[in-house]
Design an enzyme around this catalytic site. Sequence first.
Site, PDB file in Angstrom:
ATOM      1  N   SER A   1      40.122  43.482  37.510  1.00 33.97           N
ATOM      2  CA  SER A   1      39.408  43.300  36.239  1.00 33.97           C
ATOM      3  C   SER A   1      39.170  44.636  35.523  1.00 33.97           C
ATOM      4  CB  SER A   1      38.073  42.606  36.489  1.00 33.97           C
ATOM      5  OG  SER A   1      38.282  41.391  37.160  1.00 33.97           O
TER       6      SER A   1
HETATM    7  N1  SAM Z   1      37.492  41.051  42.249  1.00 36.77           N
HETATM    8  C1  SAM Z   1      38.883  41.343  42.080  1.00 36.77           C
HETATM    9  C2  SAM Z   1      39.203  42.797  42.016  1.00 36.77           C
HETATM   10  O1  SAM Z   1      38.284  43.619  42.033  1.00 36.77           O
HETATM   11  O2  SAM Z   1      40.397  43.107  41.991  1.00 36.77           O
HETATM   12  C3  SAM Z   1      39.480  40.635  40.889  1.00 36.77           C
HETATM   13  C4  SAM Z   1      39.988  39.347  41.297  1.00 36.77           C
HETATM   14  S1  SAM Z   1      41.134  38.477  40.333  1.00 36.77           S
HETATM   15  C5  SAM Z   1      40.547  38.579  38.689  1.00 36.77           C
HETATM   16  C6  SAM Z   1      40.651  36.848  40.870  1.00 36.77           C
HETATM   17  C7  SAM Z   1      40.916  36.556  42.330  1.00 36.77           C
HETATM   18  O3  SAM Z   1      40.326  35.305  42.660  1.00 36.77           O
HETATM   19  C8  SAM Z   1      42.403  36.424  42.677  1.00 36.77           C
HETATM   20  O4  SAM Z   1      42.735  37.310  43.707  1.00 36.77           O
HETATM   21  C9  SAM Z   1      42.542  34.972  43.085  1.00 36.77           C
HETATM   22  O5  SAM Z   1      43.529  34.745  44.066  1.00 36.77           O
HETATM   23  C10 SAM Z   1      41.153  34.669  43.607  1.00 36.77           C
HETATM   24  N2  SAM Z   1      40.770  33.257  43.664  1.00 36.77           N
HETATM   25  C11 SAM Z   1      40.984  32.280  42.758  1.00 36.77           C
HETATM   26  N3  SAM Z   1      40.464  31.111  43.195  1.00 36.77           N
HETATM   27  C12 SAM Z   1      39.884  31.366  44.394  1.00 36.77           C
HETATM   28  C13 SAM Z   1      39.155  30.578  45.356  1.00 36.77           C
HETATM   29  N4  SAM Z   1      38.907  29.281  45.186  1.00 36.77           N
HETATM   30  N5  SAM Z   1      38.714  31.193  46.465  1.00 36.77           N
HETATM   31  C14 SAM Z   1      38.936  32.500  46.700  1.00 36.77           C
HETATM   32  N6  SAM Z   1      39.631  33.300  45.833  1.00 36.77           N
HETATM   33  C15 SAM Z   1      40.075  32.737  44.699  1.00 36.77           C
END
Ligand code: SAM
Length: 213
Positions: free
Chosen positions: A61
């Site tokens: 992000s």
């Molecule tokens: N916090 C992260 C960083 O600092 O890089 C950004 C994460 S990215 C915007 C969103 C993440 O949420 C992705 O890696 C995606 O695979 C994960 N995600 C989506 N749905 C999810 C779920 N139900 N449980 C766990 N992870 C999930």
Amino acid sequence: MDPYLARQTMVEKQIKARGITNPRVLKAFLEVPRHLFVDEHLKYRAYDDCPLPIGYGQTISQPYIVALMTDALQTQPDHKVLEIGTGSGYQSAILSKLCADVYSVERISPLASRTRMILDELGYFNVHIIIGDGTKGLDREAFYDGILVTAGAPYVPEKLVEQLKTVGRLVIPVGDQDIQDLKCITKTEDGITEKSLGGCRFVKLIGEEGWEE
Ligand code: SAM
């Protein structure tokens, strides 16, 4: 540019200038080497004012959004927090500087393994990564002082509110797949209150209490 200087510029121009002043939060952003959480070919853009791709269709992000969410959580050094969506591990590393324990759930297993290696190399040992569907929270470690969801949800999963301590805060983007409202939900003895932190755009929260794949 030297990474430390790049971080100072990021903190001054992208974070402080937009109103985030908590010294503990600012210190964490100065300390965590964001360029080590992005792919080699994107390192030169690591401190830019935008999200970046991290593979598997996911993103790290924008620094300001990470700061806004972190600030809203009002962390203390003895806090236990839950993050849904480990992704690159950058947000987890920031939280690891501010809290006692960080539990972070990621649904994409190879992404979680890569991130575990980076966090271990950098010594962020109080981050515990769990592979699974974070829309149900993480019952086995509940209750949490703070829960941060870093993917866009269609609605607030009830389990996440249930797994908050009294007092606890949940920060979560809620909306459709193009645009969401960043909500800060606070649980106290008097009940639940909700405040909007503004508009944002996240990748989808996929799971039982989220979007379909
Ligand atoms: N916090 C992260 C960083 O600092 O890089 C950004 C994460 S990215 C915007 C969103 C993440 O949420 C992705 O890696 C995606 O695979 C994960 N995600 C989506 N749905 C999810 C779920 N139900 N449980 C766990 N992870 C999930």
